[in-house]
Motif scaffolding. Sequence first.
Motif, mmCIF file in Angstrom:
data_model
loop_
_atom_site.group_PDB
_atom_site.id
_atom_site.type_symbol
_atom_site.label_atom_id
_atom_site.label_comp_id
_atom_site.label_asym_id
_atom_site.label_seq_id
_atom_site.Cartn_x
_atom_site.Cartn_y
_atom_site.Cartn_z
ATOM 1 N N ASN A 618 0.832 -1.194 0.000
ATOM 2 C CA ASN A 618 0.000 0.000 0.000
ATOM 3 C C ASN A 618 0.871 1.251 0.000
ATOM 4 N N VAL A 619 0.234 2.397 -0.203
ATOM 5 C CA VAL A 619 0.952 3.656 -0.360
ATOM 6 C C VAL A 619 0.388 4.709 0.575
ATOM 7 N N VAL A 620 1.277 5.503 1.160
ATOM 8 C CA VAL A 620 0.886 6.705 1.894
ATOM 9 C C VAL A 620 1.425 7.902 1.126
ATOM 10 N N ASN A 621 0.549 8.835 0.818
ATOM 11 C CA ASN A 621 0.941 10.053 0.105
ATOM 12 C C ASN A 621 0.926 11.257 1.035
ATOM 13 N N PRO A 622 2.082 11.690 1.513
ATOM 14 C CA PRO A 622 2.114 12.922 2.303
ATOM 15 C C PRO A 622 2.089 14.148 1.379
ATOM 16 N N ASP A 623 1.882 15.291 1.997
ATOM 17 C CA ASP A 623 2.069 16.551 1.273
ATOM 18 C C ASP A 623 2.538 17.608 2.250
ATOM 19 N N ALA A 624 3.605 18.288 1.882
ATOM 20 C CA ALA A 624 4.108 19.435 2.645
ATOM 21 C C ALA A 624 4.384 19.105 4.104
ATOM 22 N N VAL A 625 5.100 18.002 4.341
ATOM 23 C CA VAL A 625 5.532 17.677 5.704
ATOM 24 C C VAL A 625 6.836 18.429 5.939
ATOM 25 N N ILE A 626 6.725 19.589 6.495
ATOM 26 C CA ILE A 626 7.859 20.497 6.583
ATOM 27 C C ILE A 626 8.623 20.322 7.890
ATOM 28 N N ARG A 627 7.908 20.230 8.989
ATOM 29 C CA ARG A 627 8.557 20.153 10.291
ATOM 30 C C ARG A 627 9.338 18.846 10.435
ATOM 31 N N GLY A 628 10.629 18.937 10.752
ATOM 32 C CA GLY A 628 11.471 17.757 10.938
ATOM 33 C C GLY A 628 11.974 17.141 9.660
ATOM 34 N N SER A 629 11.672 17.747 8.511
ATOM 35 C CA SER A 629 12.044 17.162 7.222
ATOM 36 C C SER A 629 13.406 17.666 6.760
ATOM 37 N N ARG A 630 14.278 16.733 6.406
ATOM 38 C CA ARG A 630 15.583 17.130 5.861
ATOM 39 C C ARG A 630 15.451 17.625 4.422
ATOM 40 N N ILE A 631 14.415 17.144 3.722
ATOM 41 C CA ILE A 631 14.194 17.612 2.348
ATOM 42 C C ILE A 631 13.853 19.105 2.350
ATOM 43 N N TRP A 632 12.966 19.477 3.255
ATOM 44 C CA TRP A 632 12.532 20.874 3.289
ATOM 45 C C TRP A 632 13.585 21.796 3.893
#
Length: 702
Positions: A618-632
Amino acid sequence: MTSTIQTEQKKAITSLWDDAYAAGLSEPELLLYRSNLLGSDMRITNFGGGNTSAKVMMPDYLTGEQVEVLWVKGSGGDLGSIKMDGFSTLYMDKLHSLKGRYRGLALEDEMVAYLPHCTFNLNPRAASIDTPLHAYINRKHVDHMHPDSVIAIAACANSKDLTQKIFEGELGWLPWQRPGYDLGLKLEAVSQAQPNLKGIILEGHGLFTWGDTAKSCYETTLAIIQRAESWLEENSRKPAFGGAKYSALPAAERASLVARLMPVLRGKISKTEFKLGHFDDSTTVLDFVCSKDLQALAALGTSCPDHFLRTKIRPFVIDFDPSNPNFDQLLSGLDEGLNQYRADYVAYYERCKHDNSPAVRDANPIIYLIPGIGMLSFAKDKATARIAGEFYVNAINVMRGANGVDSYVGLPEQEAFDIEYWLLEEAKLQRMPKPKSLAGRIALVTGAAGGIGQAVARQLLQEGACVMLTDIDGEALSQAHQVLSKVAGKDNVATISANITRESDVEAILSETSLRFGGIDLLISNAGIASSAPLDETTLEIWERNQDILVKGYFLVSRSAFRIMKQQQIGGSMVFVASKNGLVASAGASAYCTAKAAEIHLARCIALEGAAHGIRVNVVNPDAVIRGSRIWDGKWKEERAVSNKIDADDIEEFYRQRSMLKLSVLPEDIAEAVYFLASDKSAKSTGNIINVDAGNAAAFTR
C-alpha cells in the motif's frame, strides 16, 4: 556480546565493594548496592537470575515498634538493574507463623498464596516463590546465585563428594528439589544444624551463601565462586566436549549461511506466533557445536531450573556437515528434523503430564545448534531470544566444567516437566501483559534518519516491532539510533548505513536484517529526495537522480524484501511513502512528480504479485511535511517558495492555508497512516493509497 563475556571470564573475580560509598547507605540501600554489584558480572549470575535478601529491623507503621522485615528480590527483575522498588518486604514473624499452615510437600504450592498476607508497608511488589528459601536461612544476609562454575559442580554425578572435597566443609549440600516452601524448611534445618557453614550447594541448581553483614555476604559469594572456578581449571583433565569433530567455517561464511537460513527457519516456526531470532557464534558456542559429544550432551538437556525455563528441555541440533557445507541439503532435511523435534516434545508432554497440567505449549525448539556455524535462538521477542541464547551458553559452560572433572547430569525428565508446566509458572505466564499489535514483527525503514523515517520507526517500535534503520547519512542515522534506542531498548533497534541505489548495498541491508532479527515482515520504503526546476532547466543529472532514488531504489529494496517474505511463507506488508505529487502534477517539478508516480505504480504491480503470498502493498501520500524534514531544510524549500512566489519563511503557512482542512501535516501523521497499513488493522487492504495532506481535491484518488 558473549565473546566479551568470555574475555572477562579469564580475569579473577574481585570485590568491587567501595567502603566509602557504602558507609552512607542504610541496610536496604546496602542490599540494593550488593545486588547491583552481583548482577553486573554474568559469571556470578545470569540475566534475571538469582536472588538477594537482608533481614532489617524497622519501625512498624502501625505500632511504631521495631520489627524484623525481610527485604528480598521480588518476582521478576534483574539484579544488575534492580531498583529499590524491585524488592518485596515481608514481616519475618508472619513468615515464621506460616509454618503452622504448611500441609506437606504435595500441597506446598498453596503457601505462595499466603505470602501477600505477610507484606510489610503495603508493598505492591509481589514476593517470589524463593521467598521462604531466604526467610528461613538463619542469617541476616543471603545470596542465591547461579554461577556457571558452581553449577558445574552441582551438576556432576558425584556432586556431594566434590562439594566436600573442594570446599572442605565450608559449604553444605542438598539433593535436587524444586524450589518452594519445603526447600526453604530444609535450608533452615541445615543452616541451624551447621552454624559454621558459609553456604549450601543445591544439586543441579545453584549456590546459597550468607553473612552477618552485606559486605561479608557479598565477598563470601565471590570467594566461593572464584574457588570453584580455580578448582575446575586446575583439575580438568578431559578435552572439552570429547574434543573437536569439525572445524568452524570462517566468520563471513557463517554469517552468510545464517542470514539465508534464519528467514526460512523463522517461517517454519512462526505459523501461530511470530518469532524473533538471535545468532551467537562465540568461541564457547563454536567449541560446543564442533565437538564430538555435541549430540549426546545436547540430548541430556540443562540442569539449572533457570536455564531450563529459558531454553526448553533440550535444543535442536540441525543436521549439517561443515566439512561439506551444502546449504540446499541443510534445507531439505529441516522439515523432517523439526517435525521429529515437535513429535518428541509432545511425547514428553504426554509421558509426564498430570491431571491438572496446563495444555501443551508451542512444541518448536528455542535453541538451534549448527555444527561449524553456531547457535540460533528464537522467541516471541528479541530480548527473550538473546537471553535464551545466553542461558544456553551458561549451560554449555556448565557441561564443559562438569565433564572436565566428572560426568555431567541433566535435569531428570519428570522434574524438568514439573518446572516447565508448574501451575505457579503458568499463572505467571497468564499474568503477562497482552502482546502489542506488532509483537514479533520485523520492520525495515529506509530513509530512517529523516523526520518521517524516525516518526515511523518510533511508531512501529512503540507497537512492539523490531526495526532496522537504514539511511545513506551515517551520522544522522547514528543520532536516530541513539534516540530510538531509548524508546524501545537496544535489542529492538539496529542500523546499517547504505545506498539503496546500489544492488550490493540493498542485499547487505536485507542480509543484516535477517542476521540481526531473523527475517522481515514490514518494509517501509521512505528514502527520498526532492528537486524543483522548470522543464527546460531540468538536467539529465536531476532526472536520473530522482529516478535512481525514488524508482530504482524502491524497486531494489522491495524486490529483496519480497524474496525473503516469499521464503518465510508467513505473508508481509510493504508501505511506500510516496507523495501527493505522484497523483497531481506540479509545475516546475517534472522529475520529482514522474518518479513519485512511478513509485505508486510499482506498489500496485507488487500488490498484484504479492497477494498470492499474503504480501500486501500500500501507499501513503504525504504533502508538505515540513517540520522535521531534511528535504525541506534544503533547496526544495527555496525552490517551492520561488515556484509559488512566496518567501521561504512563509512556506509552512502557505501549505497550511492551501489545504482544505487548514492544518499542517506532521511526521507523526504520516507514521499513523503507515502503521495502519503495515499492521493487521488493514489486513484486507492491498494496492490502496491513503493521502495524508490535510485535504487536496486534486489528489482525490479515482
